[in-house]
Motif scaffolding. Structure first.
Motif, PDB file in Angstrom:
ATOM      1  N   LEU A 305       0.824  -1.201   0.000  1.00 39.92           N
ATOM      2  CA  LEU A 305       0.000   0.000   0.000  1.00 39.92           C
ATOM      3  C   LEU A 305       0.861   1.256   0.000  1.00 39.92           C
ATOM      4  N   GLU A 306       2.049   1.164   0.548  1.00 35.01           N
ATOM      5  CA  GLU A 306       2.982   2.294   0.504  1.00 35.01           C
ATOM      6  C   GLU A 306       3.399   2.582  -0.930  1.00 35.01           C
ATOM      7  N   ALA A 307       3.507   1.536  -1.749  1.00 30.34           N
ATOM      8  CA  ALA A 307       3.868   1.729  -3.157  1.00 30.34           C
ATOM      9  C   ALA A 307       2.794   2.550  -3.869  1.00 30.34           C
ATOM     10  N   PHE A 308       1.520   2.211  -3.638  1.00 32.36           N
ATOM     11  CA  PHE A 308       0.437   2.956  -4.276  1.00 32.36           C
ATOM     12  C   PHE A 308       0.356   4.384  -3.730  1.00 32.36           C
ATOM     13  N   LYS A 309       0.643   4.542  -2.449  1.00 29.72           N
ATOM     14  CA  LYS A 309       0.651   5.879  -1.854  1.00 29.72           C
ATOM     15  C   LYS A 309       1.754   6.724  -2.485  1.00 29.72           C
ATOM     16  N   ARG A 310       2.897   6.121  -2.736  1.00 30.52           N
ATOM     17  CA  ARG A 310       4.015   6.855  -3.342  1.00 30.52           C
ATOM     18  C   ARG A 310       3.660   7.292  -4.771  1.00 30.52           C
ATOM     19  N   MET A 311       2.969   6.414  -5.505  1.00 31.63           N
ATOM     20  CA  MET A 311       2.530   6.793  -6.848  1.00 31.63           C
ATOM     21  C   MET A 311       1.576   7.978  -6.768  1.00 31.63           C
ATOM     22  N   LYS A 312       0.662   7.936  -5.806  1.00 37.39           N
ATOM     23  CA  LYS A 312      -0.295   9.031  -5.636  1.00 37.39           C
ATOM     24  C   LYS A 312       0.421  10.326  -5.302  1.00 37.39           C
ATOM     25  N   ASP A 313       1.333  10.272  -4.352  1.00 38.04           N
ATOM     26  CA  ASP A 313       2.011  11.484  -3.891  1.00 38.04           C
ATOM     27  C   ASP A 313       2.852  12.138  -4.982  1.00 38.04           C
ATOM     28  N   HIS A 314       3.401  11.312  -5.877  1.00 35.99           N
ATOM     29  CA  HIS A 314       4.292  11.841  -6.912  1.00 35.99           C
ATOM     30  C   HIS A 314       3.612  11.943  -8.279  1.00 35.99           C
ATOM     31  N   ILE A 316       2.536   9.687 -10.403  1.00 37.49           N
ATOM     32  CA  ILE A 316       3.136   8.811 -11.405  1.00 37.49           C
ATOM     33  C   ILE A 316       2.339   7.525 -11.514  1.00 37.49           C
ATOM     34  N   GLY A 317       2.474   6.842 -12.668  1.00 40.97           N
ATOM     35  CA  GLY A 317       1.685   5.646 -12.925  1.00 40.97           C
ATOM     36  C   GLY A 317       2.402   4.347 -12.637  1.00 40.97           C
ATOM     37  N   GLY A 318       3.633   4.413 -12.175  1.00 43.43           N
ATOM     38  CA  GLY A 318       4.363   3.196 -11.875  1.00 43.43           C
ATOM     39  C   GLY A 318       5.710   3.525 -11.284  1.00 43.43           C
ATOM     40  N   LEU A 319       6.370   2.515 -10.714  1.00 44.99           N
ATOM     41  CA  LEU A 319       7.684   2.740 -10.141  1.00 44.99           C
ATOM     42  C   LEU A 319       8.463   1.430 -10.067  1.00 44.99           C
ATOM     43  N   VAL A 330      14.469  -5.116  -9.407  1.00 47.64           N
ATOM     44  CA  VAL A 330      14.042  -6.515  -9.348  1.00 47.64           C
ATOM     45  C   VAL A 330      12.596  -6.685  -9.803  1.00 47.64           C
ATOM     46  N   GLY A 331      11.919  -5.574 -10.069  1.00 48.16           N
ATOM     47  CA  GLY A 331      10.521  -5.674 -10.479  1.00 48.16           C
ATOM     48  C   GLY A 331       9.966  -4.321 -10.857  1.00 48.16           C
ATOM     49  N   ASN A 332       8.705  -4.305 -11.198  1.00 45.76           N
ATOM     50  CA  ASN A 332       8.019  -3.086 -11.619  1.00 45.76           C
ATOM     51  C   ASN A 332       6.583  -3.140 -11.125  1.00 45.76           C
ATOM     52  N   LEU A 333       6.096  -2.038 -10.592  1.00 46.03           N
ATOM     53  CA  LEU A 333       4.699  -1.943 -10.170  1.00 46.03           C
ATOM     54  C   LEU A 333       4.018  -0.845 -10.963  1.00 46.03           C
ATOM     55  N   SER A 334       2.807  -1.138 -11.428  1.00 44.72           N
ATOM     56  CA  SER A 334       1.998  -0.153 -12.145  1.00 44.72           C
ATOM     57  C   SER A 334       0.793   0.189 -11.295  1.00 44.72           C
ATOM     58  N   ILE A 335       0.255   1.388 -11.525  1.00 45.83           N
ATOM     59  CA  ILE A 335      -0.907   1.808 -10.751  1.00 45.83           C
ATOM     60  C   ILE A 335      -2.099   0.892 -11.002  1.00 45.83           C
ATOM     61  N   SER A 391      10.464  -1.418 -27.719  1.00 42.33           N
ATOM     62  CA  SER A 391      10.188  -2.132 -26.455  1.00 42.33           C
ATOM     63  C   SER A 391       8.864  -1.688 -25.858  1.00 42.33           C
ATOM     64  N   LEU A 392       8.621  -0.376 -25.826  1.00 41.94           N
ATOM     65  CA  LEU A 392       7.378   0.143 -25.258  1.00 41.94           C
ATOM     66  C   LEU A 392       6.165  -0.337 -26.046  1.00 41.94           C
ATOM     67  N   ALA A 393       6.275  -0.303 -27.381  1.00 43.70           N
ATOM     68  CA  ALA A 393       5.131  -0.656 -28.236  1.00 43.70           C
ATOM     69  C   ALA A 393       4.883  -2.159 -28.260  1.00 43.70           C
ATOM     70  N   SER A 394       5.928  -2.941 -28.412  1.00 48.87           N
ATOM     71  CA  SER A 394       5.761  -4.384 -28.577  1.00 48.87           C
ATOM     72  C   SER A 394       5.375  -5.075 -27.272  1.00 48.87           C
ATOM     73  N   LYS A 395       5.795  -4.521 -26.145  1.00 47.10           N
ATOM     74  CA  LYS A 395       5.497  -5.154 -24.860  1.00 47.10           C
ATOM     75  C   LYS A 395       4.332  -4.479 -24.134  1.00 47.10           C
ATOM     76  N   SER A 396       3.761  -3.451 -24.763  1.00 46.77           N
ATOM     77  CA  SER A 396       2.593  -2.750 -24.197  1.00 46.77           C
ATOM     78  C   SER A 396       2.840  -2.281 -22.766  1.00 46.77           C
ATOM     79  N   VAL A 397       3.997  -1.669 -22.548  1.00 45.95           N
ATOM     80  CA  VAL A 397       4.313  -1.106 -21.237  1.00 45.95           C
ATOM     81  C   VAL A 397       4.347   0.411 -21.349  1.00 45.95           C
ATOM     82  N   HIS A 398       4.283   1.069 -20.197  1.00 43.71           N
ATOM     83  CA  HIS A 398       4.172   2.520 -20.178  1.00 43.71           C
ATOM     84  C   HIS A 398       5.455   3.221 -19.763  1.00 43.71           C
ATOM     85  N   ARG A 399       6.466   2.453 -19.371  1.00 43.58           N
ATOM     86  CA  ARG A 399       7.729   3.062 -18.974  1.00 43.58           C
ATOM     87  C   ARG A 399       8.853   2.055 -19.131  1.00 43.58           C
TER      88      ARG A 399
END
Length: 444
Positions: A305-314, A316-319, A330-335, A391-399
């Motif tokens: 939940l801290e990860a989602f809070k950090r996205m909200k505060d900044h 941003i849609g992922g980190l 080691v990983g990626n989290l999206s909103i 990479s962004l287009a073929s893998k359908s990622v946002h960052r």
């Protein structure tokens, strides 16, 4: 908030947009003549020529749909956002009456986190009641402590949270309020049961969320507008999507997203103008547009939940998820990953101390067969812009994350950043082409 405050906030926001775009333009090592040619070319392309959304029909969500069902629609359609319609004005010929806004995962995250904080206040206030503060002060405490402006259903949430606390005999500190991660950590199962599984998640209408958290405004362009306007809205002005309305009609003709534009750019591979820019290493374009100490990340041992809070505060849609002093990715989290907590909270057994690492492991095991979970997408400083777009287009990622030795995260490149590389804003363009829609938005 009165209109003078609105204007002040709007001015401050515009300054932020200008600062971002000035940074982009100052760091691009491209000939001015090429930039002018591209900007002029996009200004001559009509919005009506842009490819339609998959299936040809924009997914719309009724304002009376529950938050629970809204998350299901977004998840099943694999989309981040959708326009929200007022069914009472379904036959209106005015888009300002038919559409009340756009719902996306960022607004849902804001709603969940505010609900969590209000639940913590209510539960803390329950303990305070025993100490002589008085039950009637609970609502006031919540509003004062948090400046709450959320859905009307929040009142029901506070009552339900207090009921759960009393029934479960929960021992809560006597502080008058805690943030969402603390609430999740200390309240355990009852927190998730109140917030996610029962009320108000299942009964709150999406109308209330859109009214309370207008992080994604409904700012349309017409089919007669040009693609430069759209690209500026998606890059400089930080819109995630741009609705397209046919003049004189209320129904949306298209819904242009950042992802769709980057896929469109990928489709231009082989054209001289695209290949000329795409051949440059990202460092020649000033990417990433941040220093390494500006990268917002989350350690794998922290609460999800801290990860989602950090996205909200900044805003941003992922980190990136990192480990160790070198911040190895080691990983990626999206909103949008909050949908796993909202739709399938029963799959997460250790609610009380659900870490980012535990969350990622559970989600990976859930989605392994479907192939929806991928390792974080990374690149180096000498990677070409063309490879980043691919990479962004073929893998359908946002960052995509820029890494140095030992996979240390030193930057982030978003869809917005990529679009910004191809254009600049001509003098007075905002006033001449975007002014009307912006005024309509502020007056609503």
């Amino acid at each position: 908030m009165d209109k003078s405050q609105d204007k002040t906030m709007d001015t401050a926001t515009t300054v932020g947009y200008d600062a971002y775009f000035e940074t982009v333009q100052s760091r691009k090592k491209l000939p001015i003549s090429l930039q002018e040619t591209l900007t002029s070319a996009f200004a001559s392309i009509p919005v009506s020529s842009f490819p339609k959304v998959p299936g040809g029909k924009v997914i719309e969500i009724s304002a009376e749909t529950s938050v629970s069902d809204t998350v299901k629609v977004l998840s099943e359609c694999n989309i981040l956002s959708a326009p929200v319609t007022d069914m009472e004005k379904a036959n209106s010929n005015d888009w300002k009456e038919r559409y009340i806004g756009i719902i996306d995962y960022s607004a849902i995250v804001l709603w969940v986190l505010q609900g969590a904080e209000l639940a913590a206040v209510a539960l803390s206030a329950t303990s305070a009641t025993a100490a002589g503060v008085g039950a009637g002060a609970i609502g006031t405490l919540g509003a004062v402590a948090l400046g709450a402006t959320g859905p009307v259903a929040v009142a029901g949430l506070a009552a339900a949270a207090v009921g759960a606390a009393v029934a479960g005999g929960l021992a809560v500190d006597k502080g008058m309020g805690k943030d969402a991660p603390t609430a999740a950590s200390e309240l355990g199962d009852d927190f998730y049961k109140v917030i996610l599984q029962e009320e108000p998640f299942k009964s709150t209408k999406v109308r209330e969320v859109v009214k309370s958290f207008r992080s994604t405004p409904f700012l349309p362009v017409s089919t007669e507008s040009n693609m430069l306007t759209v690209l500026l809205l998606l890059s400089k002005y930080r819109m995630r999507n741009v609705p397209v309305i046919e003049p004189g009609k209320a129904f949306m003709k298209n819904f242009i997203t950042q992802s769709a534009v980057v896929r469109g750019l990928e489709g231009c591979r082989g054209l001289d103008w695209f290949d000329c820019i795409a051949a440059h290493p990202i460092s020649d374009l000033g990417l990433p547009f941040m220093s390494r100490d500006q990268v917002v990340s989350i350690d794998s041992s922290e609460l999800i939940l801290e990860a989602f809070k950090r996205m909200k505060d900044h805003h941003i849609g992922g980190l990136p998820v990192v480990e160790g002093p070198k911040r190895k990715i080691v990983g990626n989290l999206s909103i949008r990953d909050i949908r796993y907590l909202l739709l399938q909270p029963n799959l997460f057994s250790n609610y009380r101390h659900l870490t980012v690492n535990d969350f990622m492991k559970t989600v990976t095991s859930m989605c392994q067969e479907a192939g929806r979970i991928m390792p974080p997408i990374t690149c180096k400083s000498d990677t070409t812009l063309g490879d980043v777009i691919h990479s962004l287009a073929s893998k359908s990622v946002h960052r995509i994350y820029v890494v140095a030795e030992e996979d240390e995260v030193i930057g982030v490149i978003t869809l917005r950043d990529v679009i910004s590389c191809f254009i600049y804003e001509p003098p007075n363009y905002y006033d001449e082409y975007l002014g009307y829609s912006a005024e309509v938005l502020l007056d609503r």
